[in-house]
Motif scaffolding. Structure first.
Motif, PDB file in Angstrom:
ATOM      1  N   ARG A 172      70.105  27.601  82.781  1.00  0.00           N
ATOM      2  CA  ARG A 172      70.898  26.397  82.982  1.00  0.00           C
ATOM      3  C   ARG A 172      72.146  26.471  82.107  1.00  0.00           C
ATOM      4  N   LEU A 173      73.275  26.126  82.694  1.00  0.00           N
ATOM      5  CA  LEU A 173      74.471  25.849  81.915  1.00  0.00           C
ATOM      6  C   LEU A 173      74.437  24.356  81.642  1.00  0.00           C
ATOM      7  N   VAL A 174      74.610  23.976  80.383  1.00  0.00           N
ATOM      8  CA  VAL A 174      74.501  22.572  79.991  1.00  0.00           C
ATOM      9  C   VAL A 174      75.803  22.136  79.336  1.00  0.00           C
ATOM     10  N   TYR A 175      76.447  21.125  79.936  1.00  0.00           N
ATOM     11  CA  TYR A 175      77.597  20.486  79.301  1.00  0.00           C
ATOM     12  C   TYR A 175      77.080  19.232  78.626  1.00  0.00           C
ATOM     13  N   SER A 176      77.257  19.159  77.295  1.00  0.00           N
ATOM     14  CA  SER A 176      76.849  17.985  76.523  1.00  0.00           C
ATOM     15  C   SER A 176      78.101  17.363  75.920  1.00  0.00           C
ATOM     16  N   PRO A 177      78.492  16.185  76.407  1.00  0.00           N
ATOM     17  CA  PRO A 177      79.686  15.541  75.886  1.00  0.00           C
ATOM     18  C   PRO A 177      79.452  15.035  74.469  1.00  0.00           C
ATOM     19  N   SER A 178      80.533  14.813  73.760  1.00  0.00           N
ATOM     20  CA  SER A 178      80.462  14.286  72.402  1.00  0.00           C
ATOM     21  C   SER A 178      81.174  12.947  72.362  1.00  0.00           C
ATOM     22  N   PRO A 179      80.592  11.953  71.694  1.00  0.00           N
ATOM     23  CA  PRO A 179      81.267  10.648  71.630  1.00  0.00           C
ATOM     24  C   PRO A 179      82.579  10.699  70.844  1.00  0.00           C
ATOM     25  N   GLN A 180      82.744  11.718  69.988  1.00  0.00           N
ATOM     26  CA  GLN A 180      83.978  11.828  69.205  1.00  0.00           C
ATOM     27  C   GLN A 180      84.994  12.676  69.950  1.00  0.00           C
ATOM     28  N   ASN A 181      86.075  12.076  70.335  1.00  0.00           N
ATOM     29  CA  ASN A 181      87.214  12.774  70.937  1.00  0.00           C
ATOM     30  C   ASN A 181      86.873  13.501  72.227  1.00  0.00           C
ATOM     31  N   ALA A 182      85.809  13.144  72.893  1.00  0.00           N
ATOM     32  CA  ALA A 182      85.421  13.770  74.162  1.00  0.00           C
ATOM     33  C   ALA A 182      85.367  15.289  74.056  1.00  0.00           C
ATOM     34  N   ARG A 183      84.919  15.789  72.917  1.00  0.00           N
ATOM     35  CA  ARG A 183      84.814  17.233  72.688  1.00  0.00           C
ATOM     36  C   ARG A 183      83.341  17.595  72.694  1.00  0.00           C
ATOM     37  N   GLY A 184      82.910  18.235  73.746  1.00  0.00           N
ATOM     38  CA  GLY A 184      81.494  18.539  73.893  1.00  0.00           C
ATOM     39  C   GLY A 184      81.186  20.000  73.716  1.00  0.00           C
ATOM     40  N   THR A 185      79.964  20.351  74.100  1.00  0.00           N
ATOM     41  CA  THR A 185      79.513  21.735  74.005  1.00  0.00           C
ATOM     42  C   THR A 185      79.108  22.237  75.386  1.00  0.00           C
ATOM     43  N   LEU A 186      79.191  23.530  75.539  1.00  0.00           N
ATOM     44  CA  LEU A 186      78.714  24.209  76.745  1.00  0.00           C
ATOM     45  C   LEU A 186      77.738  25.270  76.274  1.00  0.00           C
ATOM     46  N   GLU A 187      76.478  25.166  76.731  1.00  0.00           N
ATOM     47  CA  GLU A 187      75.427  26.094  76.319  1.00  0.00           C
ATOM     48  C   GLU A 187      74.798  26.746  77.529  1.00  0.00           C
ATOM     49  N   LEU A 188      74.319  27.952  77.329  1.00  0.00           N
ATOM     50  CA  LEU A 188      73.549  28.675  78.330  1.00  0.00           C
ATOM     51  C   LEU A 188      72.106  28.717  77.830  1.00  0.00           C
ATOM     52  N   LEU A 189      71.202  28.081  78.572  1.00  0.00           N
ATOM     53  CA  LEU A 189      69.792  28.021  78.191  1.00  0.00           C
ATOM     54  C   LEU A 189      68.949  28.855  79.126  1.00  0.00           C
ATOM     55  N   ARG A 190      67.896  29.462  78.574  1.00  0.00           N
ATOM     56  CA  ARG A 190      66.885  30.152  79.361  1.00  0.00           C
ATOM     57  C   ARG A 190      65.635  29.280  79.337  1.00  0.00           C
ATOM     58  N   PHE A 191      65.089  28.971  80.516  1.00  0.00           N
ATOM     59  CA  PHE A 191      63.883  28.160  80.640  1.00  0.00           C
ATOM     60  C   PHE A 191      62.721  29.035  81.068  1.00  0.00           C
ATOM     61  N   SER A 192      61.548  28.761  80.504  1.00  0.00           N
ATOM     62  CA  SER A 192      60.321  29.449  80.902  1.00  0.00           C
ATOM     63  C   SER A 192      59.165  28.478  80.709  1.00  0.00           C
ATOM     64  N   GLY A 193      57.965  28.936  81.006  1.00  0.00           N
ATOM     65  CA  GLY A 193      56.786  28.108  80.800  1.00  0.00           C
ATOM     66  C   GLY A 193      56.575  27.724  79.346  1.00  0.00           C
ATOM     67  N   ARG A 194      57.224  28.437  78.442  1.00  0.00           N
ATOM     68  CA  ARG A 194      57.097  28.158  77.005  1.00  0.00           C
ATOM     69  C   ARG A 194      58.186  27.220  76.492  1.00  0.00           C
ATOM     70  N   GLY A 195      59.073  26.739  77.368  1.00  0.00           N
ATOM     71  CA  GLY A 195      60.141  25.840  76.941  1.00  0.00           C
ATOM     72  C   GLY A 195      61.500  26.470  77.152  1.00  0.00           C
ATOM     73  N   SER A 196      62.494  25.989  76.418  1.00  0.00           N
ATOM     74  CA  SER A 196      63.850  26.502  76.584  1.00  0.00           C
ATOM     75  C   SER A 196      64.357  27.147  75.306  1.00  0.00           C
ATOM     76  N   THR A 197      65.274  28.103  75.482  1.00  0.00           N
ATOM     77  CA  THR A 197      65.891  28.831  74.381  1.00  0.00           C
ATOM     78  C   THR A 197      67.386  28.902  74.648  1.00  0.00           C
ATOM     79  N   VAL A 198      68.193  28.725  73.604  1.00  0.00           N
ATOM     80  CA  VAL A 198      69.634  28.875  73.749  1.00  0.00           C
ATOM     81  C   VAL A 198      69.958  30.361  73.795  1.00  0.00           C
ATOM     82  N   ALA A 199      70.500  30.814  74.928  1.00  0.00           N
ATOM     83  CA  ALA A 199      70.898  32.216  75.081  1.00  0.00           C
ATOM     84  C   ALA A 199      72.310  32.439  74.549  1.00  0.00           C
ATOM     85  N   ASP A 200      73.167  31.415  74.659  1.00  0.00           N
ATOM     86  CA  ASP A 200      74.543  31.513  74.178  1.00  0.00           C
ATOM     87  C   ASP A 200      75.148  30.122  74.161  1.00  0.00           C
TER      88      ASP A 200
END
Length: 136
Positions: free
Chosen positions: A38-66
């Protein structure tokens, strides 16, 4: 499963009208759709500056790949182009408006994908175009 090859090229055009909650999308495997990326865009309440993360999902949960090394601002009515490619060797590259923001290699998910999942957790997002191609 098997609708999308493990190597792919995806392009999306999205506008963030109200980024009050995360927006995520990516290819999945399995009937429960809990394995994949999953690519995840998470907005930030400060200055509309968010993050973009690449997550790997599996039966064990999620891990940030980048994660994009700089804050990401997708707020406003203007559309933003996101391109995400994955090679057969597991190298994934994400560009935002033509600028590379992530490059990562992950071979944890090796089989074909069943489809694409898009989740809006409460913001106001406009998706204008999605092109998702599997590659041989």
């Amino acid at each position: 499963d098997g609708g999308i090859t493990n190597a792919f090229d995806m392009r999306m055009e999205v506008s963030v009208l109200d980024g009050s909650a995360p927006f995520l999308f990516g290819p999945y495997q399995g009937s429960d759709r809990n394995t994949g990326y999953r690519l995840v865009y998470s907005p930030s309440p400060q200055n509309a500056r968010g993050t973009l993360e690449l997550l790997r999902f599996s039966g064990r949960g999620s891990t940030v790949a980048d994660q994009a090394s700089e804050p990401v601002n997708l707020e406003g009515a203007a559309p933003h182009a996101i391109e995400w490619t994955r090679t057969r060797e597991g190298e994934m590259v994400v560009t935002l408006d033509g600028k590379e923001v992530m490059r990562s290699t992950d071979l944890s998910v090796r089989d074909a994908f069943g489809g694409l999942v898009i989740v809006n957790l409460g913001g106001d997002y406009a998706v204008r175009e999605i092109v998702f191609n599997g590659t041989p």
